[in-house]
Design a protein around this motif. Structure first.
Motif, mmCIF file in Angstrom:
data_model
loop_
_atom_site.group_PDB
_atom_site.id
_atom_site.type_symbol
_atom_site.label_atom_id
_atom_site.label_comp_id
_atom_site.label_asym_id
_atom_site.label_seq_id
_atom_site.Cartn_x
_atom_site.Cartn_y
_atom_site.Cartn_z
ATOM 1 N N TYR A 124 0.913 2.922 62.449
ATOM 2 C CA TYR A 124 -0.536 2.780 62.319
ATOM 3 C C TYR A 124 -0.829 1.794 61.187
ATOM 4 C CZ TYR A 124 -0.877 7.226 64.915
ATOM 5 O OH TYR A 124 -0.788 8.227 65.857
ATOM 6 N N VAL A 142 -12.130 3.121 55.999
ATOM 7 C CA VAL A 142 -10.863 2.894 56.702
ATOM 8 C C VAL A 142 -11.156 2.527 58.146
ATOM 9 C CG1 VAL A 142 -8.686 3.952 57.415
ATOM 10 C CG2 VAL A 142 -9.732 4.621 55.259
ATOM 11 N N GLU A 143 -10.438 1.522 58.619
ATOM 12 C CA GLU A 143 -10.547 1.116 60.018
ATOM 13 C C GLU A 143 -9.176 0.626 60.471
ATOM 14 O OE1 GLU A 143 -14.117 -1.125 61.596
ATOM 15 O OE2 GLU A 143 -12.594 -2.706 61.561
ATOM 16 N N SER A 144 -8.737 1.078 61.647
ATOM 17 C CA SER A 144 -7.444 0.615 62.150
ATOM 18 C C SER A 144 -7.572 -0.818 62.656
ATOM 19 C CB SER A 144 -6.931 1.533 63.262
ATOM 20 O OG SER A 144 -7.908 1.754 64.240
ATOM 21 N N TYR A 151 -3.900 -0.079 59.048
ATOM 22 C CA TYR A 151 -5.326 0.094 58.769
ATOM 23 C C TYR A 151 -5.746 -0.790 57.609
ATOM 24 C CZ TYR A 151 -2.937 3.366 55.673
ATOM 25 O OH TYR A 151 -2.068 3.924 54.777
#
Length: 146
Positions: free
Chosen positions: A91, A59-61, A93
């Motif tokens: 948010y 996971v990466e924003s 992601y």
């Protein structure tokens, strides 16, 4: 008697502190094939976004698509990941290895002001699955009082 009052007062403080976290929830988001399931979640400030079943994912924003001042999301490849959502906002992601398959998700935390306008601004630079997921969020905002 005086000692008993101190003990009870201390115990009351501990119970009050513990109960402030009693309403925090864990919201599970699973890696399912090359998608997040669910792709859109609504949660409260203080809740934990619990990414599970992440065997071939991480996971990466998206840069610029999390609330100002919020810690960016960044997990290790293949590891379950807990993200404590401490700031109200939207948010967005992704799973970088599967972004070509459009693996993206959105978490709306709390009741962010101008949520629809924020989504509209994000839609301006979005494409593919991200555009689809952001459109889904916009449709669901009224159901959540936003």
């Amino acid at each position: 008697m005086h000692m008993m009052k101190k003990v009870l007062a201390g115990l009351a403080g501990v119970v009050a502190l513990a109960s402030s976290n009693a309403f925090a929830a864990s919201v599970e988001i699973k890696g399912a094939g090359v998608a997040f399931a669910p792709a859109v979640v609504f949660a409260n400030v203080g809740d934990t976004l619990a990414f599970r079943n992440m065997a071939s994912h991480f996971v990466e924003s998206y840069p610029g698509m999390i609330p100002e001042g919020a810690a960016p999301m960044k997990s290790d490849m293949g590891a379950d990941y807990d993200y404590n959502a401490v700031k109200e906002g939207i948010y967005v992601y992704k799973c970088p290895p599967h972004i070509g398959a459009r693996m993206a998700g959105v978490a709306v935390i709390g009741k962010p002001a101008n949520a629809a306008a924020t989504i509209d601004k994000m839609l301006e630079s979005a494409s593919g699955e991200l555009k689809k997921v952001l459109g889904q969020v916009k449709e669901e905002l009224p159901k959540h009082g936003l």
